[in-house]
Motif scaffolding. Structure first.
Motif, PDB file in Angstrom:
ATOM      1  N   ASN A  66      -6.325   4.629  -3.773  1.00 48.60           N
ATOM      2  CA  ASN A  66      -6.042   3.610  -2.764  1.00 48.60           C
ATOM      3  C   ASN A  66      -6.465   4.128  -1.391  1.00 48.60           C
ATOM      4  OD1 ASN A  66      -4.765   1.825  -0.842  1.00 48.60           O
ATOM      5  ND2 ASN A  66      -3.474   1.100  -2.523  1.00 48.60           N
TER       6      ASN A  66
ATOM      7  N   VAL B 189       0.854  -1.190   0.000  1.00 52.06           N
ATOM      8  CA  VAL B 189       0.000   0.000   0.000  1.00 52.06           C
ATOM      9  C   VAL B 189       0.887   1.237   0.000  1.00 52.06           C
ATOM     10  CG1 VAL B 189      -2.045  -0.973   1.145  1.00 52.06           C
ATOM     11  CG2 VAL B 189      -0.119  -0.158   2.529  1.00 52.06           C
TER      12      VAL B 189
ATOM     13  N   LEU C 100     -10.584  -6.732  -3.211  1.00 50.27           N
ATOM     14  CA  LEU C 100      -9.709  -6.255  -2.137  1.00 50.27           C
ATOM     15  C   LEU C 100      -8.323  -6.886  -2.206  1.00 50.27           C
ATOM     16  CD1 LEU C 100     -12.293  -6.233   0.803  1.00 50.27           C
ATOM     17  CD2 LEU C 100     -11.291  -4.236  -0.326  1.00 50.27           C
TER      18      LEU C 100
ATOM     19  N   ASN D 152      -5.338  -5.489   6.963  1.00 50.94           N
ATOM     20  CA  ASN D 152      -5.522  -4.140   6.430  1.00 50.94           C
ATOM     21  C   ASN D 152      -6.067  -3.201   7.506  1.00 50.94           C
ATOM     22  OD1 ASN D 152      -6.002  -2.053   4.290  1.00 50.94           O
ATOM     23  ND2 ASN D 152      -8.136  -2.462   4.843  1.00 50.94           N
TER      24      ASN D 152
ATOM     25  N   TYR E 254      -7.301   2.101   1.216  1.00 52.54           N
ATOM     26  CA  TYR E 254      -7.195   1.031   2.206  1.00 52.54           C
ATOM     27  C   TYR E 254      -6.702   1.570   3.546  1.00 52.54           C
ATOM     28  CZ  TYR E 254      -7.710  -2.364  -1.596  1.00 52.54           C
ATOM     29  OH  TYR E 254      -8.191  -3.094  -2.655  1.00 52.54           O
TER      30      TYR E 254
ATOM     31  N   LYS F 247      -3.577   7.479   2.534  1.00 47.79           N
ATOM     32  CA  LYS F 247      -4.666   7.180   1.599  1.00 47.79           C
ATOM     33  C   LYS F 247      -4.644   8.139   0.415  1.00 47.79           C
ATOM     34  CE  LYS F 247      -7.877   5.108   4.928  1.00 47.79           C
ATOM     35  NZ  LYS F 247      -9.259   5.141   5.484  1.00 47.79           N
TER      36      LYS F 247
ATOM     37  N   VAL G 181      -4.070  -5.107  -3.033  1.00 42.87           N
ATOM     38  CA  VAL G 181      -2.881  -5.054  -2.166  1.00 42.87           C
ATOM     39  C   VAL G 181      -1.801  -6.055  -2.574  1.00 42.87           C
ATOM     40  CG1 VAL G 181      -4.198  -4.202  -0.198  1.00 42.87           C
ATOM     41  CG2 VAL G 181      -3.902  -6.671  -0.510  1.00 42.87           C
TER      42      VAL G 181
END
Length: 416
Positions: A70, A62, A391, A175, A72, A66, A395
């Motif tokens: 993205n 990641v 999802l 996550n 997450y 944020k 990642v």
């Protein structure tokens, strides 16, 4: 009465099968884990599952913070880790002091501790997520053992469905590590306390609020369940009432926040403020309504499973393995249904009951009744499965699924 130690219940290993797992793992941990599903009752399969989780955490990718592309939660955790690199030890000691002094905004210390430890080892954020995955997977697999080491659990479609329900809280959830790790620690504690009658695990249960602050609610419900004993009739009535309440809109929660206990009031206000509701309404397109439909279907499906338990309460209560679990489940599901209208509270706590439901079903219903109802699960969970595919792809790079562990170590720990 304490039941037989689970370590004695591993299925006997086939040496050829064991060798195949080793070879496949050296080719790809993902492929090896898929193959290991065929012999899920063996210790070697659990080793493969644990190592797969470790490599998933290592490969979890990641950005720092944020972005529009993205969003997450893992990106926020990476950004917070970067702050530890920048500010050094003082940041951790300050937050630890504020946590001990019950300062507002510092509800738990789990993430901060792992981040602090990571900075002492490396400047590679992949290590932090690998540590998250190790702890998460340990408690998830220790909990899963309760299901798969049962004699009734065999390699079949029915048992695969039950295992899927049991593992609804998947490894991807590192996550949002704090809540979901606390969930598995809580589940493992519940099985030890109510299935194995090992009351010492109440101390482990009391560790969960240090992982995620909202788990003081879990402790509160756990204490209530201790006084439930044989008072199932009252809780059955409350469960039916709570299910009706769970179908009520968010407006009722916003209206009733003044009447809630302090530990619930703050969360209710957080998750029902004007900005949050506007955000929800902004998602009101066709896909949003479809996702909401599946969400309601899942809630109803799981509650119907509990209804069936109530219908067969004598069968379940007369079984030493499930009697106390059933009593706890009634209290837990009643609470969860009552807080269900609060977004991100009832929905997340709802998942904690899944492993208990899957286990009770296996022990009492597997091969006996309601097979057709259980077969509906893949259709009800179709949207959840679709979301998981999206999802995971967000990642992981595609090469993760076909890469050897040596390449993954090189890519994410050496070069990264």
């Amino acid at each position: 009465m304490k039941f037989e130690n689970m370590r004695r219940k591993w299925q006997k290993e086939d040496q050829i099968d064991k060798g195949i797992k080793v070879i496949l793992f050296l080719i790809s941990p993902f492929i090896a884990s898929l193959y290991s599903l065929g012999s899920i009752k063996t210790k070697s399969s659990y080793v493969i599952f644990f190592l797969f989780a470790l490599f998933f955490g290592m490969s979890f990718t990641v950005p720092s913070g944020k972005t529009e592309s993205n969003s997450y939660d893992g990106a926020s955790y990476r950004e917070k880790l970067d702050r530890y690199y920048y500010y050094g030890d003082n940041l951790y000691y300050t937050r630890l002091k504020e946590y001990i002094e019950f300062k507002e905004g510092h509800k738990d210390i789990y993430f901060d501790t792992i981040a602090f430890i990571t900075t002492k080892i490396t400047d590679n954020y992949h290590v932090m997520f690998m540590i998250f995955a190790i702890i998460f997977a340990y408690f998830a697999l220790k909990s899963l053992q309760f299901l798969t080491t049962e004699a009734k659990f065999v390699t079949s479609y029915t048992c695969l469905i039950l295992a899927t329900i049991f593992l609804d809280n998947q490894i991807f959830n590192i996550n949002g590590v704090r809540f979901w790790t606390a969930t598995w620690v809580g589940v493992y504690s519940i099985f030890q306390i109510y299935r194995n009658n090992n009351k010492t695990y109440i101390f482990l249960a009391f560790c969960t609020p240090f992982i995620h602050g909202s788990f003081w609610i879990f402790i509160f419900v756990l204490i209530i369940s201790f006084f439930n004993k044989s008072n199932n009739r009252t809780w059955i009535i409350l469960f039916y009432t709570s299910f009706l309440i769970s179908l009520v809109s968010i407006e009722l929660v916003r209206f009733s926040t003044d009447f809630l206990p302090d530990f619930l009031k703050k969360m209710a206000e957080t998750y029902t403020d004007e900005d949050y509701v506007i955000e929800l309404k902004g998602r009101s397109n066709a896909y949003f309504y479809i996702s909401q439909l599946f969400s309601y279907a899942t809630k109803i499906y799981i509650n119907v499973m509990v209804f069936l338990f109530i219908k067969n309460k004598n069968l379940i209560s007369n079984n030493e393995k499930t009697a106390k679990l059933f009593s706890f489940l009634l209290v837990w599901m009643t609470f969860v249904n009552f807080v269900a209208p609060i977004p991100s509270l009832g929905g997340r706590f709802f998942t904690l009951g899944f492993p208990i439901i899957a286990y009770i079903w296996l022990i009492n219903f597997k091969g006996v009744k309601y097979k057709k109802f259980l077969y509906m699960m893949p259709f009800v969970f179709a949207h959840k499965i679709y979301l998981l595919i999206i999802l995971y792809s967000g990642v992981l790079s595609v090469d993760f699924y076909i890469s050897s562990p040596f390449y993954l170590i090189y890519k994410h720990l050496i070069v990264s």
